[in-house]
Design an enzyme around this catalytic site. Structure first.
Site, PDB file in Angstrom:
ATOM      1  N   CYS A 294      37.350  40.498  32.614  1.00  0.00           N
ATOM      2  CA  CYS A 294      35.966  39.889  33.502  1.00  0.00           C
ATOM      3  C   CYS A 294      35.148  41.117  33.450  1.00  0.00           C
ATOM      4  CB  CYS A 294      36.461  39.453  34.795  1.00  0.00           C
ATOM      5  SG  CYS A 294      37.122  40.396  35.938  1.00  0.00           S
TER       6      CYS A 294
ATOM      7  N   GLU B 140      36.105  34.363  42.395  1.00  0.00           N
ATOM      8  CA  GLU B 140      35.830  35.656  41.451  1.00  0.00           C
ATOM      9  C   GLU B 140      35.786  35.006  40.022  1.00  0.00           C
ATOM     10  OE1 GLU B 140      35.788  38.562  42.681  1.00  0.00           O
ATOM     11  OE2 GLU B 140      36.494  38.717  44.623  1.00  0.00           O
TER      12      GLU B 140
HETATM   13  P1  NAD Z   1      39.621  28.833  34.248  1.00  0.00           P
HETATM   14  O1  NAD Z   1      38.367  28.439  35.073  1.00  0.00           O
HETATM   15  O2  NAD Z   1      39.875  27.862  33.257  1.00  0.00           O
HETATM   16  O3  NAD Z   1      40.881  28.528  35.251  1.00  0.00           O
HETATM   17  C1  NAD Z   1      41.279  29.292  36.012  1.00  0.00           C
HETATM   18  C2  NAD Z   1      42.316  28.677  37.028  1.00  0.00           C
HETATM   19  O4  NAD Z   1      41.883  27.519  37.599  1.00  0.00           O
HETATM   20  C3  NAD Z   1      43.619  28.260  36.249  1.00  0.00           C
HETATM   21  O5  NAD Z   1      44.535  28.462  36.997  1.00  0.00           O
HETATM   22  C4  NAD Z   1      43.294  26.824  36.017  1.00  0.00           C
HETATM   23  O6  NAD Z   1      44.466  25.927  35.870  1.00  0.00           O
HETATM   24  C5  NAD Z   1      42.856  26.496  37.226  1.00  0.00           C
HETATM   25  N1  NAD Z   1      41.811  25.084  37.318  1.00  0.00           N
HETATM   26  C6  NAD Z   1      41.367  24.384  36.283  1.00  0.00           C
HETATM   27  N2  NAD Z   1      40.604  23.546  36.874  1.00  0.00           N
HETATM   28  C7  NAD Z   1      40.772  23.503  38.005  1.00  0.00           C
HETATM   29  C8  NAD Z   1      40.320  22.285  38.954  1.00  0.00           C
HETATM   30  N3  NAD Z   1      39.424  21.338  38.919  1.00  0.00           N
HETATM   31  N4  NAD Z   1      40.709  22.820  40.170  1.00  0.00           N
HETATM   32  C9  NAD Z   1      41.316  23.721  40.466  1.00  0.00           C
HETATM   33  N5  NAD Z   1      41.968  24.719  39.799  1.00  0.00           N
HETATM   34  C10 NAD Z   1      41.563  24.517  38.295  1.00  0.00           C
HETATM   35  O7  NAD Z   1      39.629  30.191  33.778  1.00  0.00           O
HETATM   36  P2  NAD Z   1      40.573  31.310  33.004  1.00  0.00           P
HETATM   37  O8  NAD Z   1      40.135  30.803  31.425  1.00  0.00           O
HETATM   38  O9  NAD Z   1      42.040  30.981  33.284  1.00  0.00           O
HETATM   39  O10 NAD Z   1      40.213  32.700  33.016  1.00  0.00           O
HETATM   40  C11 NAD Z   1      39.026  33.292  32.367  1.00  0.00           C
HETATM   41  C12 NAD Z   1      37.937  33.436  33.473  1.00  0.00           C
HETATM   42  O11 NAD Z   1      38.187  34.304  34.592  1.00  0.00           O
HETATM   43  C13 NAD Z   1      37.014  34.450  32.844  1.00  0.00           C
HETATM   44  O12 NAD Z   1      35.806  33.576  32.994  1.00  0.00           O
HETATM   45  C14 NAD Z   1      37.038  35.706  33.512  1.00  0.00           C
HETATM   46  O13 NAD Z   1      35.758  36.534  33.596  1.00  0.00           O
HETATM   47  C15 NAD Z   1      37.479  35.142  34.877  1.00  0.00           C
HETATM   48  N6  NAD Z   1      38.065  36.264  35.475  1.00  0.00           N
HETATM   49  C16 NAD Z   1      37.460  36.948  36.675  1.00  0.00           C
HETATM   50  C17 NAD Z   1      37.858  37.849  37.362  1.00  0.00           C
HETATM   51  C18 NAD Z   1      37.167  38.461  38.643  1.00  0.00           C
HETATM   52  O14 NAD Z   1      37.746  39.036  39.474  1.00  0.00           O
HETATM   53  N7  NAD Z   1      35.962  38.167  38.715  1.00  0.00           N
HETATM   54  C19 NAD Z   1      39.142  38.202  36.966  1.00  0.00           C
HETATM   55  C20 NAD Z   1      39.962  37.710  35.921  1.00  0.00           C
HETATM   56  C21 NAD Z   1      39.106  36.676  35.206  1.00  0.00           C
END
Ligand code: NAD
Length: 498
Positions: free
Chosen positions: A275, A241
């Site tokens: 998002c 997502e």
């Molecule tokens: P991010 O991708 O930086 O991090 C998301 C999660 O992934 C965090 O818990 C982080 O610690 C973890 N992570 C980071 N690197 C990783 C790796 N290599 N392997 C596994 N896990 C890892 O995203 P963010 O900044 O926390 O969130 C914002 C983003 O999320 C925006 O792009 C937003 O649109 C999206 N989002 C999408 C939805 C949806 O339902 N489509 C909902 C909310 C947020």
């Protein structure tokens, strides 16, 4: 992190209040060995949880829901402290999360119970069934922008489908994840059905590599690609997502007052860190000037800040401000106009609302996720041109259509390349637990919420039970020529005519 696990490193990190920079708490950065130990506990609990059946799980999950609802204010306070969002927004998030927990608990049995299906002429001697089995242990990786609502869409549905869950919250909002796990533990459930591990991306990677049976990831598209690459090495299934660039389309016969109201909420609510928030608005030429004028007035009245009465809070992740700045610069450099705010709207962790108009479609303000209180309003000839522009994005999460003719709105929805559309509102789909949530393209794949969300956390088990010997048996090494002839005749009669 669960206190049953022995720590093998001393690494920690701090969660901060983005409004003040104050340290809220210190949490462990769980390493691979620690994550594996937590997953092993989850695996040991999986058999027990599965054996509870739909009715047993429903009881536990409804108890969990009630416990969260009773302490809603406490959880909302943790959300507000870690994200900086106003307390009312935090409470709204708890309400949504609780609704989803309730829906998944109440609907798992009817959705996932084994059902009989027609067996068809060829297998008339078989009874046929489709069933849904849990994967085992599901790893949930969450973002910070809706630190409860977003991961709950995976946690609740995975648990209701019979899986145990290990949750890795964002490093910006670990307290919400820990709160949820502690609340589960307070139920006196005899097994560790739901646990949280804290840490940064390295802990996320450790969870993906830990041997969990499915990963539900919510976060940025860039991270999703890394997670998918890691999942590929073990063929671990994944739901992704990811980000969005949702468009709002305003037709010439739309209720402009309502469109402005929703646009203001959709674009600026939660400081644009949603998002499926509104990031591009395409308005039909006849009502464009009026829309921009009314939207400008509405947005100018907003006051970001760190108090309970603020319209929205700070940027939760400080470096996101630089992305917002870069997009405003790019839009202005390419000839776009800032009709509200501009580069001087960024101050400290706060960004005042920005409306950009006449922005060329190749500008990053149109092509990339902004995740800030900045929105582009561009003029289009009509709804069809709006649909064309909306579909030009690599993202495909949600969209909204404002029109005086809801039938036209529904036709437009069919043509929009994305996972979710709402007519005459924004984010309407997010509050309907029965509606699947997810996107296409760079917005990811798989669905949380609704019956599809429950099935997403299940493996499908097909079953046939032979009830009598086939009158014409073809599944034998001693197939009779007469039976083959009869079958070919049946094939031609059934499918070969016309
Ligand atoms: P991010 O991708 O930086 O991090 C998301 C999660 O992934 C965090 O818990 C982080 O610690 C973890 N992570 C980071 N690197 C990783 C790796 N290599 N392997 C596994 N896990 C890892 O995203 P963010 O900044 O926390 O969130 C914002 C983003 O999320 C925006 O792009 C937003 O649109 C999206 N989002 C999408 C939805 C949806 O339902 N489509 C909902 C909310 C947020």
């Amino acid at each position: 992190m669960t206190d049953q696990i022995e720590r093998t490193t001393e690494a920690t990190f701090e969660s901060l209040d983005p409004r003040t920079g104050a340290v809220l708490a210190t949490y462990p950065v769980a390493n691979s060995a620690e994550v594996e130990a937590v997953v092993a506990r989850a695996r040991s609990a999986a058999r027990w949880w599965d054996a509870q059946g739909f009715a047993g799980r429903r009881r536990w999950l409804l108890e969990y829901k009630s416990a969260i609802a009773r302490d809603a204010a406490d959880l909302a306070a943790v959300i507000a402290a870690e994200t900086g969002k106003p307390s009312e927004d935090s409470l709204l998030e708890v309400m949504l999360g609780v609704e989803h927990l309730d829906w998944s608990a109440r609907n798992a049995a009817t959705t996932l119970r084994q059902r009989k299906v027609g067996s068809g002429l060829l297998a008339i001697n078989q009874k046929a069934y489709v069933g849904y089995r849990p994967f085992g242990v599901v790893g949930v990786i969450g973002p910070w922008n809706y630190p409860l609502y977003t991961p709950m869409g995976s946690i609740a549905y995975a648990l209701a489908a019979g899986n145990t869950v290990v949750f890795k919250p964002s490093e910006l909002t670990p307290g919400v994840g820990v709160w949820l796990a502690e609340k589960w533990a307070s139920l006196a459930c005899p097994h560790p059905v739901f646990q949280t591990v804290t840490g940064d991306g390295s802990t996320g990677t450790a969870l993906v590599e830990s041997g969990v049976d499915k990963i539900a990831f919510t976060g940025s598209t860039a991270t999703a690609k890394k997670v998918m690459a890691t999942c590929a090495t073990t063929l671990t299934p994944l739901i992704a997502e990811c980000g969005g660039k949702d468009a709002m389309l305003v037709d010439s016969d739309a209720d402009i007052g309502a469109a402005v109201e929703f646009a203001t909420f959709g674009a600026m609510g939660n400081a644009g860190q949603t998002c499926a928030g509104v990031e591009r608005i395409y308005v039909a030429a006849p009502v464009y000037d009026r829309f921009v004028s009314e939207f400008t007035t509405a947005v100018k009245a907003l006051r970001p800040g760190g108090t309970t009465t603020s319209s929205y809070g700070p940027m939760t992740m400080a470096r996101q401000s630089e992305i917002v700045r870069g997009q405003i610069e790019d839009a202005l450099a390419r000839g776009g106009k800032a009709v509200v705010g501009g580069l001087d709207s960024l101050h400290g962790p706060y960004i005042d609302p920005v409306i950009l108009t006449e922005v060329p479609e190749e500008s990053t303000a149109i092509t990339e996720e902004t995740f800030g209180p900045t929105v582009v309003v561009n003029k289009v000839r009509d709804l069809d041109e709006g649909i064309e522009r909306a579909n030009a994005s690599k993202y495909g999460l949600g969209a909204s259509v404002f029109t005086g003719d809801t039938a036209a709105g529904r036709r437009a929805a069919e043509k929009l390349d994305c996972g979710m559309v709402t007519v005459n509102s924004v984010l309407g789909f997010a509050g309907v637990p029965a509606l699947p949530f997810g996107g296409t393209g760079d917005s990811g794949f798989g669905r949380i919420h609704g019956a599809d969300g429950l099935r997403e956390f299940s493996t499908v088990k097909s079953l046939t039970v032979q009830s009598f010997a086939a009158p014409v048996n073809l599944l034998t090494m001693r197939r009779k020529a007469r039976n083959m002839k009869l079958s070919v005749l049946a094939l031609k009669l059934r499918h070969g005519r016309g």
